[in-house]
Design an enzyme around this catalytic site. Sequence first.
Site, PDB file in Angstrom:
ATOM      1  N   GLY A 131      65.682 -90.325  40.556  1.00 14.85           N
ATOM      2  CA  GLY A 131      66.145 -89.188  41.336  1.00 14.85           C
ATOM      3  C   GLY A 131      67.247 -89.498  42.332  1.00 14.85           C
ATOM      4  O   GLY A 131      67.652 -88.622  43.098  1.00 14.85           O
ATOM      5  N   TYR A 182      82.141 -97.494  40.452  1.00 19.15           N
ATOM      6  CA  TYR A 182      81.082 -98.025  41.311  1.00 19.15           C
ATOM      7  C   TYR A 182      81.748 -98.931  42.343  1.00 19.15           C
ATOM      8  O   TYR A 182      81.953-100.128  42.142  1.00 19.15           O
ATOM      9  CB  TYR A 182      80.021 -98.766  40.494  1.00 19.15           C
ATOM     10  N   HIS A 220      83.184 -91.099  31.459  1.00 17.72           N
ATOM     11  CA  HIS A 220      82.185 -90.849  32.492  1.00 17.72           C
ATOM     12  C   HIS A 220      81.762 -89.387  32.632  1.00 17.72           C
ATOM     13  O   HIS A 220      80.607 -89.088  32.920  1.00 17.72           O
ATOM     14  CB  HIS A 220      82.711 -91.372  33.842  1.00 17.72           C
TER      15      HIS A 220
END
Length: 288
Positions: free
Chosen positions: A213, A55, A130
């Site tokens: 979403g 991230y 991940h």
Amino acid sequence: METKELGKTGILVSAIGLGGMPMSLSNRPPESQSIEVIHRALDLGITFIDTADSYCKDESDKHHNERLIHKALSSYQGDVSQVIVATKGGLMRPNGSWTRNGNPEHLRQTIRVSFEAFGGNKPIDIWQYHAPDPNYTIEESLAPAKEAVEAGLIRFVGVSNFSVEQIQRARDVVDIVSVQNQYSPWERQPETDGVLKYCEKEGLAFLPWSPFGGSRRHQGLQDISAIAQLAKEKGVSVYAIVLAWLRSKSPAILPIPGASKISSIEDSAKAINVKLSDQEVQRIDQAT
């Protein structure tokens, strides 16, 4: 804030978590704003935060979100001893893209850097692989996680983007407490691929990623009539309805909605009080 047990760990966490990803991508808010969001989440009783080494903007920015969360927890005036932070490793960000890297040497290194990003003085609460890399076996890629548990760098291990068969193989290597797969009104695969039922049966936490979403689709929730209508009837946002819908699907589910604004995490926290009847859940199921 309602709490629930995290898998079979005996640890209680908030029934809704906070996803850190929007605070660290290329369109990230100022750091001060992100820290305020995390502090507000803690004020609201949220004790589960989800992050990843990837991230960030790109490879030069790796582990940005982990360091940000550590900074926010360190500067919080209240008690953070019960906060659980779940991170992930195994994705790379070359030039901002997303690629898989299950190389055991890379994973050993990134676990160590994640450990240090969180301060280096206690084990990583949860480290999740991940996404499986087809270039390496699951056994090869999870060996570093097992080593890190034994070395005191990691407390618990989870997996992400795994099938039932892959989860079973992972559990032969190291104890698994959580599974993080995509699940939203648009992506309902966990209902049919057996993963959600498996997590329920085996006592694993299921963490649905991108519950709204993702950045491209979340505004489209207003266009799903059943969701929009229920939001209007109950006087809440469409996002609160989706979180309530997910929670109704299984006791294993712990949603981790992302936030980069205080208003977003406040709205997500309100969803804890939204209850849907079986009929209302079916209305959403049929509409999606």
